[in-house]
Scaffold this motif. Structure first.
Motif, PDB file in Angstrom:
ATOM      1  N   ALA A   1       0.825  -1.200   0.000  1.00  0.00           N
ATOM      2  CA  ALA A   1       0.000   0.000   0.000  1.00  0.00           C
ATOM      3  C   ALA A   1       0.867   1.260   0.000  1.00  0.00           C
ATOM      4  O   ALA A   1       2.047   1.217   0.353  1.00  0.00           O
ATOM      5  CB  ALA A   1      -0.903  -0.003   1.239  1.00  0.00           C
ATOM      6  N   ASN A   2       0.264   2.372  -0.400  1.00  0.00           N
ATOM      7  CA  ASN A   2       0.953   3.656  -0.297  1.00  0.00           C
ATOM      8  C   ASN A   2       1.371   3.864   1.150  1.00  0.00           C
ATOM      9  O   ASN A   2       0.591   3.611   2.069  1.00  0.00           O
ATOM     10  CB  ASN A   2       0.046   4.803  -0.744  1.00  0.00           C
ATOM     11  CG  ASN A   2      -0.179   4.808  -2.235  1.00  0.00           C
ATOM     12  OD1 ASN A   2       0.567   4.200  -2.987  1.00  0.00           O
ATOM     13  ND2 ASN A   2      -1.224   5.502  -2.668  1.00  0.00           N
ATOM     14  N   GLY A   3       2.589   4.316   1.348  1.00  0.00           N
ATOM     15  CA  GLY A   3       3.083   4.566   2.699  1.00  0.00           C
ATOM     16  C   GLY A   3       3.666   3.353   3.388  1.00  0.00           C
ATOM     17  O   GLY A   3       4.050   3.419   4.556  1.00  0.00           O
ATOM     18  N   ALA A   4       3.770   2.218   2.689  1.00  0.00           N
ATOM     19  CA  ALA A   4       4.293   0.991   3.301  1.00  0.00           C
ATOM     20  C   ALA A   4       5.807   1.012   3.471  1.00  0.00           C
ATOM     21  O   ALA A   4       6.357   0.203   4.205  1.00  0.00           O
ATOM     22  CB  ALA A   4       3.871  -0.226   2.492  1.00  0.00           C
TER      23      ALA A   4
END
Length: 130
Positions: free
Chosen positions: A40-43
């Motif tokens: 996911a975005n921000g992982a």
């Protein structure tokens, strides 16, 4: 994680201020295999790649390339140019980030080496693919 990894990351950490963005990432990369970082975005995918390629310094953990320690005091790339000289080349997902669409993958991966000081006068495509 096997012992025959060409590149190994173990317990890698990174924080920006009080925010921990990587909390102990471990990863082995093996010759002849394709590895995909997906999440996911921000992982933390981009942060991991930026540490490996010399854009960011790591906050903890170890990295080794071909059995040599990427230790901050001795072999860690401090810039992308140092990472490239050590043999770490990053291919970004965005075609506008330094990829030449008309060239094959191997040639794109060696562009920095071909254009830097001490670069060979003649380009040998067969040698690039070894």
């Amino acid at each position: 994680m096997g012992n025959d990894a060409v590149f190994r990351v173990d317990g890698l950490r990174k924080s920006f201020g009080h925010i921990e963005v990587l909390g102990g990432v471990s990863l082995d990369l093996h010759a002849g295999e394709v590895t995909v970082l997906m999440g996911a975005n921000g992982a933390g995918k981009s942060t991991l790649v930026k540490i490996v390629s010399g854009v960011y310094e790591r906050g903890g953990g170890t990295m080794s390339l071909a059995g040599h320690d990427f230790a901050p005091e001795d072999f860690a790339p401090k810039t992308p140019a140092e990472a490239i000289r050590a043999g770490v080349v990053t291919v970004h997902q965005n075609i506008n980030d330094g990829v030449v669409a008309d060239l094959d993958v191997a040639t794109n991966l060696t562009l920095d080496r071909l254009s830097g000081s001490g670069a060979p006068t003649l380009f040998n495509p067969g040698r690039v693919r070894r």
